[in-house]
Design a protein around this motif. Structure first.
Motif, PDB file in Angstrom:
ATOM      1  N   LYS A  26       0.824  -1.212   0.000  1.00 60.11           N
ATOM      2  CA  LYS A  26       0.000   0.000   0.000  1.00 60.11           C
ATOM      3  C   LYS A  26       0.860   1.265   0.000  1.00 60.11           C
ATOM      4  N   VAL A  27       2.092   1.152   0.522  1.00 59.02           N
ATOM      5  CA  VAL A  27       2.971   2.320   0.564  1.00 59.02           C
ATOM      6  C   VAL A  27       3.437   2.710  -0.832  1.00 59.02           C
ATOM      7  N   ASP A  28       3.516   1.734  -1.726  1.00 58.46           N
ATOM      8  CA  ASP A  28       4.027   1.996  -3.067  1.00 58.46           C
ATOM      9  C   ASP A  28       2.935   2.342  -4.071  1.00 58.46           C
ATOM     10  N   THR A  29       1.711   2.544  -3.585  1.00 59.37           N
ATOM     11  CA  THR A  29       0.634   2.980  -4.466  1.00 59.37           C
ATOM     12  C   THR A  29       0.690   4.501  -4.625  1.00 59.37           C
ATOM     13  N   ASN A  30       0.039   4.988  -5.659  1.00 59.06           N
ATOM     14  CA  ASN A  30      -0.104   6.432  -5.825  1.00 59.06           C
ATOM     15  C   ASN A  30      -1.200   6.944  -4.896  1.00 59.06           C
TER      16      ASN A  30
ATOM     17  N   SER B 187      -6.204   8.375  15.401  1.00 53.98           N
ATOM     18  CA  SER B 187      -6.817   7.056  15.368  1.00 53.98           C
ATOM     19  C   SER B 187      -7.144   6.589  16.773  1.00 53.98           C
ATOM     20  N   GLY B 188      -8.136   5.696  16.875  1.00 56.84           N
ATOM     21  CA  GLY B 188      -8.386   4.993  18.118  1.00 56.84           C
ATOM     22  C   GLY B 188      -7.299   3.953  18.352  1.00 56.84           C
ATOM     23  N   ARG B 189      -7.465   3.173  19.423  1.00 56.81           N
ATOM     24  CA  ARG B 189      -6.406   2.245  19.819  1.00 56.81           C
ATOM     25  C   ARG B 189      -6.462   0.898  19.123  1.00 56.81           C
ATOM     26  N   ASN B 190      -7.586   0.562  18.476  1.00 61.31           N
ATOM     27  CA  ASN B 190      -7.767  -0.784  17.933  1.00 61.31           C
ATOM     28  C   ASN B 190      -7.270  -0.862  16.492  1.00 61.31           C
ATOM     29  N   VAL B 191      -5.957  -0.918  16.316  1.00 63.33           N
ATOM     30  CA  VAL B 191      -5.370  -0.861  14.973  1.00 63.33           C
ATOM     31  C   VAL B 191      -4.518  -2.094  14.687  1.00 63.33           C
ATOM     32  N   GLN B 192      -4.946  -3.247  15.194  1.00 61.18           N
ATOM     33  CA  GLN B 192      -4.138  -4.452  15.094  1.00 61.18           C
ATOM     34  C   GLN B 192      -3.796  -4.830  13.654  1.00 61.18           C
ATOM     35  N   ASN B 193      -4.714  -4.601  12.729  1.00 61.25           N
ATOM     36  CA  ASN B 193      -4.486  -5.020  11.346  1.00 61.25           C
ATOM     37  C   ASN B 193      -3.478  -4.142  10.609  1.00 61.25           C
ATOM     38  N   PHE B 194      -3.155  -3.006  11.179  1.00 59.90           N
ATOM     39  CA  PHE B 194      -2.194  -2.082  10.562  1.00 59.90           C
ATOM     40  C   PHE B 194      -1.140  -1.670  11.589  1.00 59.90           C
ATOM     41  N   ARG B 195      -0.784  -2.623  12.442  1.00 58.18           N
ATOM     42  CA  ARG B 195       0.088  -2.329  13.578  1.00 58.18           C
ATOM     43  C   ARG B 195       1.408  -1.688  13.157  1.00 58.18           C
ATOM     44  N   GLU B 196       2.083  -2.283  12.170  1.00 63.03           N
ATOM     45  CA  GLU B 196       3.402  -1.770  11.795  1.00 63.03           C
ATOM     46  C   GLU B 196       3.306  -0.362  11.199  1.00 63.03           C
ATOM     47  N   SER B 197       2.318  -0.137  10.323  1.00 58.59           N
ATOM     48  CA  SER B 197       2.179   1.192   9.717  1.00 58.59           C
ATOM     49  C   SER B 197       1.927   2.246  10.780  1.00 58.59           C
ATOM     50  N   TYR B 198       1.035   1.941  11.718  1.00 52.49           N
ATOM     51  CA  TYR B 198       0.758   2.901  12.787  1.00 52.49           C
ATOM     52  C   TYR B 198       1.975   3.109  13.674  1.00 52.49           C
ATOM     53  N   GLN B 199       2.692   2.030  13.968  1.00 52.35           N
ATOM     54  CA  GLN B 199       3.859   2.177  14.836  1.00 52.35           C
ATOM     55  C   GLN B 199       4.895   3.089  14.216  1.00 52.35           C
ATOM     56  N   ARG B 200       5.118   2.921  12.912  1.00 51.67           N
ATOM     57  CA  ARG B 200       6.081   3.781  12.218  1.00 51.67           C
ATOM     58  C   ARG B 200       5.621   5.239  12.239  1.00 51.67           C
ATOM     59  N   LEU B 201       4.330   5.460  11.978  1.00 49.69           N
ATOM     60  CA  LEU B 201       3.811   6.824  11.969  1.00 49.69           C
ATOM     61  C   LEU B 201       3.832   7.448  13.360  1.00 49.69           C
TER      62      LEU B 201
ATOM     63  N   GLY C  30       4.510  12.450   8.766  1.00 48.97           N
ATOM     64  CA  GLY C  30       3.782  11.380   8.088  1.00 48.97           C
ATOM     65  C   GLY C  30       4.253  11.180   6.662  1.00 48.97           C
ATOM     66  N   SER C  31       4.446  12.272   5.958  1.00 45.29           N
ATOM     67  CA  SER C  31       4.906  12.193   4.573  1.00 45.29           C
ATOM     68  C   SER C  31       6.294  11.556   4.498  1.00 45.29           C
ATOM     69  N   ALA C  32       7.191  11.946   5.399  1.00 41.59           N
ATOM     70  CA  ALA C  32       8.542  11.382   5.412  1.00 41.59           C
ATOM     71  C   ALA C  32       8.522   9.898   5.758  1.00 41.59           C
ATOM     72  N   THR C  33       7.648   9.509   6.655  1.00 40.41           N
ATOM     73  CA  THR C  33       7.550   8.104   7.046  1.00 40.41           C
ATOM     74  C   THR C  33       7.101   7.243   5.882  1.00 40.41           C
ATOM     75  N   VAL C  34       6.101   7.707   5.160  1.00 43.90           N
ATOM     76  CA  VAL C  34       5.639   6.964   3.986  1.00 43.90           C
ATOM     77  C   VAL C  34       6.772   6.805   2.980  1.00 43.90           C
ATOM     78  N   GLN C  35       7.527   7.862   2.780  1.00 40.47           N
ATOM     79  CA  GLN C  35       8.637   7.803   1.828  1.00 40.47           C
ATOM     80  C   GLN C  35       9.667   6.775   2.275  1.00 40.47           C
ATOM     81  N   ASP C  36       9.958   6.738   3.565  1.00 47.37           N
ATOM     82  CA  ASP C  36      10.941   5.788   4.105  1.00 47.37           C
ATOM     83  C   ASP C  36      10.461   4.334   3.987  1.00 47.37           C
ATOM     84  N   MET C  37       9.151   4.133   3.981  1.00 48.51           N
ATOM     85  CA  MET C  37       8.586   2.778   3.951  1.00 48.51           C
ATOM     86  C   MET C  37       8.484   2.208   2.545  1.00 48.51           C
ATOM     87  N   ARG C  38       8.753   3.002   1.531  1.00 47.36           N
ATOM     88  CA  ARG C  38       8.592   2.525   0.160  1.00 47.36           C
ATOM     89  C   ARG C  38       9.622   1.434  -0.186  1.00 47.36           C
TER      90      ARG C  38
END
Length: 438
Positions: free
Chosen positions: A212-216, A351-365, A401-409
């Motif tokens: 999802k990070v590499d999408t436009n 975001s609320g606390r229940n983000v288990q399905n996107f744990r890594e993305s949220y942790q990075r952000l 947030g923008s920098a984090t997305v760039q780093d995750m590509r």
């Protein structure tokens, strides 16, 4: 549960599915009546193809719904550039529309057949795929077993296992192994996901990061964006996106709490399921708030409190109207929704606390300062008010947030590398036969 019992259970699943097949028509018709199936194409759900198979090698790619479909589109576009035909299946009407909008006739779209042996067999008999690429967490027993029986390589890309799914599979380790041994390769989103697949018997497993990070960023109708921006003017805005039941009520109450301090506040609510629009409008107006619905093309006037984004495929429009977004299915729901799209579009993420399905993305952000977790409606109201009042803090979150997305590509390149041993022979075959995509 022993291996013998596991295989007996799967044989029972196969037989039960075959027995149920003649009776599923009523179920699909009922879903069609609720707009959850394409009535004109419902035979595809029984494995009946609506298109001819092209000559030469063919890849079957599957993505369940909108999020998975958007994630694999850059991967599919890369494969198409090699000249190999693709039949892409999805499971929802909205994801089918995404395929049409983004890929058009470059792929053959079909609705995914039901996970019943007669339906899967019909589908495979017609399409005869040389490779199956499955996105994220679509583990359908009959599909995996039938592909395995036909010795069709199966690769799971952008693979993830939620806490709940992993716990469920661990209770049935022999069933998991009997299924996952059919996968030729698992390309997992994260180290945690990779370890989970490995524990359940998948071999080999590699880690790519999140596709999802590499999408436009989500596209936008510039004319519609210009119209709405003119109607909104200089009013302060925030959005609650991908909301689930209960979160729209919270967003409306947050609006009432914050507007006393932020004159002219406009709240944008984008429900995950737009068909709930009528009920949500009744709930919001019951609180004394004025609603403009995007589906009706209502004008946003000075006294409009809520813009309800009850349309499909316009997330790029709604996110470009604000710099603050609460991402739903995280406060009253479970699992969270993808925070990367708002981060891509220069939006501070809450975001609320229940983000288990996107744990890594949220942790990075969160670690970078691009996202903040809020506990309840009072804390959400405080965060929205603070970010509206403090430009420097808001801009800092947006930049982080923008920098984090760039780093995750980089997930796309790593996924293509993992797929290379499976795709390269098909490319050669297509070129030798002169039967590449047309």
């Amino acid at each position: 549960m022993s291996e013998r019992w596991a295989r007996a259970l799967l044989r029972g699943y196969r037989l039960a599915g075959a027995a149920a097949y003649p009776f599923v028509g009523g179920y699909v018709t009922w879903r069609s009546s609720r707009g959850k199936e394409d009535r004109a194409r419902r035979r595809e759900r029984y494995g009946v193809a609506s298109r001819e198979r092209p000559s030469g090698p063919l890849i079957w790619a599957h993505a369940a719904s909108v999020g998975e479909t958007i994630a694999v589109i850059p991967l599919i576009e890369s494969i198409l550039s090699y000249g190999v035909n693709i039949v892409l299946t999805t499971g929802t009407v909205t994801s089918a529309q995404v395929v049409q909008d983004r890929l058009g006739d470059r792929v053959i779209h079909q609705y995914v057949p039901l996970d019943l042996k007669p339906a899967i067999s019909k589908f495979l008999d017609h399409w005869r795929p040389d490779l199956a690429i499955i996105a994220e967490s679509e583990i359908w027993p009959m599909t995996l077993l039938e592909l395995g029986a036909r010795r069709v390589p199966q690769v799971l890309v952008n693979g993830r296992l939620s806490d709940r799914s992993f716990k469920s599979w661990k209770k049935r380790p022999f069933v998991a192994e009997a299924l996952f041994e059919n996968l030729a390769h698992v390309v997992a989103q994260s180290d945690v996901d990779g370890e989970r697949f490995h524990t359940l018997g998948a071999r080999p497993v590699s880690v790519s990061g999140n596709l999802k990070v590499d999408t436009n960023p989500p596209p936008v109708d510039e004319k519609a964006l210009d119209t709405l921006r003119k109607q909104i003017g200089t009013r302060p805005t925030w959005a609650a996106i991908s909301t689930h039941e209960g979160e729209e009520d919270i967003a409306a109450e947050v609006h009432a709490m914050v507007r006393n301090r932020r004159k002219g506040l406009l709240t944008i609510i984008v429900p995950r399921h737009p068909e709930r629009g009528d009920a949500l409008e009744a709930m919001i107006t019951g609180k004394g708030l004025t609603v403009a619905r995007r589906s009706r093309r209502d004008r946003i006037d000075a006294d409009t409190d809520i813009l309800m984004g009850d349309t499909i495929g316009e997330m790029g429009l709604y996110l470009r109207l604000t710099e603050i977004a609460f991402v739903g299915r995280s406060m009253t729901g479970q699992g969270g929704q993808n925070p990367l799209e708002p981060a891509m579009l220069d939006t501070a993420v809450l975001s609320g606390r229940n983000v288990q399905n996107f744990r890594e993305s949220y942790q990075r952000l969160i670690d970078s300062g691009g996202a903040k977790i809020v506990r309840d409606r009072e804390m959400l109201a405080g965060a929205v008010n603070f970010l509206l009042a403090n430009d420097a803090a808001r801009y800092a979150m947006i930049a982080a947030g923008s920098a984090t997305v760039q780093d995750m590509r980089g997930a796309l390149a790593r996924t293509l590398k993992a797929l290379e041993p499976f795709i390269q022979p098909l490319i050669v075959q297509a070129r030798l036969n002169g039967s590449g995509r047309r």
